[in-house]
Design a protein around this motif. Structure first.
Motif, PDB file in Angstrom:
ATOM      1  N   PHE A   1      13.990 -34.097  21.406  1.00  0.00           N
ATOM      2  CA  PHE A   1      13.690 -33.138  20.358  1.00  0.00           C
ATOM      3  C   PHE A   1      12.033 -33.039  20.172  1.00  0.00           C
TER       4      PHE A   1
ATOM      5  N   ALA B   1      15.292 -35.035  12.847  1.00  0.00           N
ATOM      6  CA  ALA B   1      15.496 -34.134  14.136  1.00  0.00           C
ATOM      7  C   ALA B   1      16.988 -33.645  14.110  1.00  0.00           C
TER       8      ALA B   1
ATOM      9  N   ARG C   1      17.548 -30.964  11.100  1.00  0.00           N
ATOM     10  CA  ARG C   1      16.901 -29.802  11.235  1.00  0.00           C
ATOM     11  C   ARG C   1      17.692 -29.163  12.346  1.00  0.00           C
ATOM     12  N   HIS C   2      18.206 -29.852  13.583  1.00  0.00           N
ATOM     13  CA  HIS C   2      19.045 -29.305  14.467  1.00  0.00           C
ATOM     14  C   HIS C   2      20.120 -28.624  13.749  1.00  0.00           C
TER      15      HIS C   2
ATOM     16  N   GLU D   1      19.924 -25.214  11.786  1.00  0.00           N
ATOM     17  CA  GLU D   1      19.765 -24.036  12.699  1.00  0.00           C
ATOM     18  C   GLU D   1      20.992 -23.751  13.291  1.00  0.00           C
ATOM     19  N   ARG D   2      21.869 -24.718  13.643  1.00  0.00           N
ATOM     20  CA  ARG D   2      22.981 -24.568  14.653  1.00  0.00           C
ATOM     21  C   ARG D   2      24.197 -24.200  13.908  1.00  0.00           C
TER      22      ARG D   2
END
Length: 309
Positions: A158, A251, A254-255, A258-259
């Motif tokens: 990341f 990390a 935030r991932h 977004e997904r």
């Protein structure tokens, strides 16, 4: 956060903007000793840096000791890197596939032991790795093991931005969020501006919640009690694994944001799971699980986005 940390954070804010740079968890913690850590270019480099730092903190009496489960594995950085590499290979091969083909695992272990001149470790380490595949992870909800996982990703790399982030502010927030009240080394009175990079050992999904998993080979003592949940808190804080967990969770947070179209932190983020492998027994020893609240994760996210401390 305590007043001294906030005062230091404000002082950092009044300084000229910090130069842009790339850093990592290892880089931030090595700066505790005023050293500049080289940026890890791979997951192997990242593990090696952390394992070396951990080995320097291990007591000299660890040599020849009898760790709770992994009796034959020598303390030190080389052991940590080797075990991590085997677990990474098992994940990429498929935990379930490895469990179904023990001879392939033994061949892999034997090749690695031959390079390190550790022939005495081939059988005990193979047996221990196979045992870990079926050891309960200690996650909330239905029982879960590595061999039974359906969705996971090993060595997830990341990168994310840090905008003029005062390290004292990050330190204060992390102390309040994870292992509150425990003493630990302070981060430098510096400002992080640029990118933060890292590699998570394992990210998995269980019962609809996502977890970041980190393997630790630290030698904490010769007794099973040395790996009891209450005994893990002090070494976790001393090694600043609270900071590592905060960074890895951000990390992942935030991932997922977004997904996952319907992402909700309190619903989807399961937390950080640290497995102290020498004592991990499926009965509570060697496992630390922490899951900050949605409000705490949002505040951490805002700190990295440049919000005032």
């Amino acid at each position: 956060a305590d007043a001294p940390a906030l005062a230091a954070a404000r002082a950092c804010r009044l300084r000229p903007p910090a130069p842009w740079r790339i850093s990592s968890y290892s880089g931030l913690t090595l700066r505790l000793d005023a050293e500049a850590a080289p940026l890890a270019e791979s997951a192997h480099d990242d593990v090696a840096q952390e394992a070396q730092a951990d080995a320097e903190r291990e007591p000299a009496s660890a040599v020849g000791g009898l760790p709770a489960l992994l009796n034959a594995l020598p303390p030190g950085a080389a052991s940590g890197v080797f075990v991590h590499s085997l677990l990474e290979w098992m994940a990429h091969t498929g935990f379930a596939a490895v469990a179904a083909n023990p001879s392939a695992l033994r061949d892999r272990v034997a090749r690695g032991c031959a390079l390190r001149q550790w022939p005495q470790l081939i059988d005990p380490l193979t047996e221990q790795l196979l045992a870990w595949l079926h050891t309960p992870l200690g996650l909330p909800g239905a029982p879960a093991t590595l061999a039974g996982l359906g969705a996971y990703q090993a060595e997830l790399e990341f990168w994310f931005a840090a905008q003029q982030l005062p390290l004292p502010a990050l330190d204060a927030h992390t102390r309040a969020m994870l292992l509150p009240g425990l003493p630990r080394p302070a981060l430098a009175a510096d400002t992080l501006n640029g990118m933060l990079k890292g590699f998570a050992d394992l990210v998995l999904c269980h019962d609809g919640r996502y977890y970041v998993v980190d393997y630790k080979t630290n030698w904490l003592g010769p007794l099973r009690a040395d790996y009891a949940p209450a005994a893990l808190a002090a070494p976790l804080a001393e090694s600043r694994y609270d900071l590592q967990a905060a960074i890895y969770l951000l990390a992942l947070h935030r991932h997922l944001r977004e997904r996952l179209p319907d992402y909700q932190c309190e619903r989807h983020l399961g937390g950080a799971l640290y497995l102290f492998l020498r004592g991990w027994d499926g009965h509570g020893h060697g496992v630390w699980h922490a899951c900050p609240s949605a409000a705490e994760m949002d505040a951490l996210d805002q700190l990295f986005a440049g919000a005032p401390a």
